[in-house]
Design a protein around this motif. Sequence first.
Motif, PDB file in Angstrom:
ATOM      1  N   ARG A 117      94.053 -97.544  -1.658  1.00 22.23           N
ATOM      2  CA  ARG A 117      94.832 -98.044  -0.510  1.00 22.23           C
ATOM      3  C   ARG A 117      96.297 -98.229  -0.862  1.00 22.23           C
ATOM      4  N   THR A 118      96.611 -98.415  -2.148  1.00 20.96           N
ATOM      5  CA  THR A 118      98.016 -98.550  -2.541  1.00 20.96           C
ATOM      6  C   THR A 118      98.676 -97.205  -2.785  1.00 20.96           C
ATOM      7  N   ARG A 129      96.904-105.735 -10.227  1.00 18.13           N
ATOM      8  CA  ARG A 129      98.265-105.614  -9.694  1.00 18.13           C
ATOM      9  C   ARG A 129      99.261-105.288 -10.803  1.00 18.13           C
ATOM     10  N   ARG A 155      98.953-101.731 -11.818  1.00 19.30           N
ATOM     11  CA  ARG A 155      99.551-100.861 -10.808  1.00 19.30           C
ATOM     12  C   ARG A 155     101.078-100.860 -10.945  1.00 19.30           C
ATOM     13  N   SER A 175     108.337 -97.877  -0.338  1.00 19.51           N
ATOM     14  CA  SER A 175     108.451 -99.032   0.543  1.00 19.51           C
ATOM     15  C   SER A 175     108.722 -98.611   1.975  1.00 19.51           C
ATOM     16  N   ALA A 194     102.123 -98.543   5.489  1.00 19.77           N
ATOM     17  CA  ALA A 194     101.002 -98.993   4.661  1.00 19.77           C
ATOM     18  C   ALA A 194      99.750 -99.116   5.515  1.00 19.77           C
ATOM     19  N   ASP A 221      90.977-107.585   1.158  1.00 21.07           N
ATOM     20  CA  ASP A 221      92.381-107.752   0.788  1.00 21.07           C
ATOM     21  C   ASP A 221      92.902-109.106   1.252  1.00 21.07           C
ATOM     22  N   GLU A 261     106.951-107.241   5.395  1.00 21.55           N
ATOM     23  CA  GLU A 261     106.635-105.808   5.310  1.00 21.55           C
ATOM     24  C   GLU A 261     107.742-104.945   5.924  1.00 21.55           C
TER      25      GLU A 261
END
Length: 216
Positions: free
Chosen positions: A72-73, A114, A117, A136, A140, A147, A180
């Motif tokens: 998902r990332t 994290r 990653r 960025s 997303a 999550d 976000e």
Amino acid sequence: MDAASLHTGGSEWRVGPAARLIVLNEAMQKEVPPSPEDLIRLLNAVAQAQDRKAFAQLFAYFAPRLKSFFIRTGLAAGAAEEVTQEVMIAVWRKASCFDPSRGGASTWVFTIARNQRIDRLRRARSRTADSLVDLSDEAAPPPSGEDIAIMAEREEGVRKALATLPNEQATIVRLSFFSEKPHAEIARELGIPLGTVKSRVRLALSRLRTVLDSDI
């Protein structure tokens, strides 16, 4: 991917072909998952006695969740499997550092994830600095229920870490990760160059990682 082993100090933990491992993990997940208390008990068993059976249960529980998280990332499936194994190696080696008074087992494991990653992204940026796409500014995927639960567990620690940042860095982190907003939009909103936004994000993430790593 051929058969692989997790090297754990002087011994190794053989996990077999990745495809077979994922099928096995998915089958095991059909059983009743361990409770938060069970996960703490299993981590303590690994920490105190290098209990392989306990580690197998942790691996079966966390591996598919970690792989999904990494996908998902933005990682490809193969890369997600590789980083998942790196995380579980760290869990085996650092189990004695886990402190249940500071948070649950899932919080601890996903903090390691994290950090792995972030390390991978940093290495990728150093290799492809001239052609790196600013992730960025990409849309997303919506967070899953898992999550949301993980983020809720980590929220207090993250907010405490944010309090250690200079105000200009903390503001950008809040806009980027909590609101976000893409870097370009943050630059327009704050009236500063895009390069300044990216520089402050890098500095902030480096400092946050140091603070959060000290809490693992």
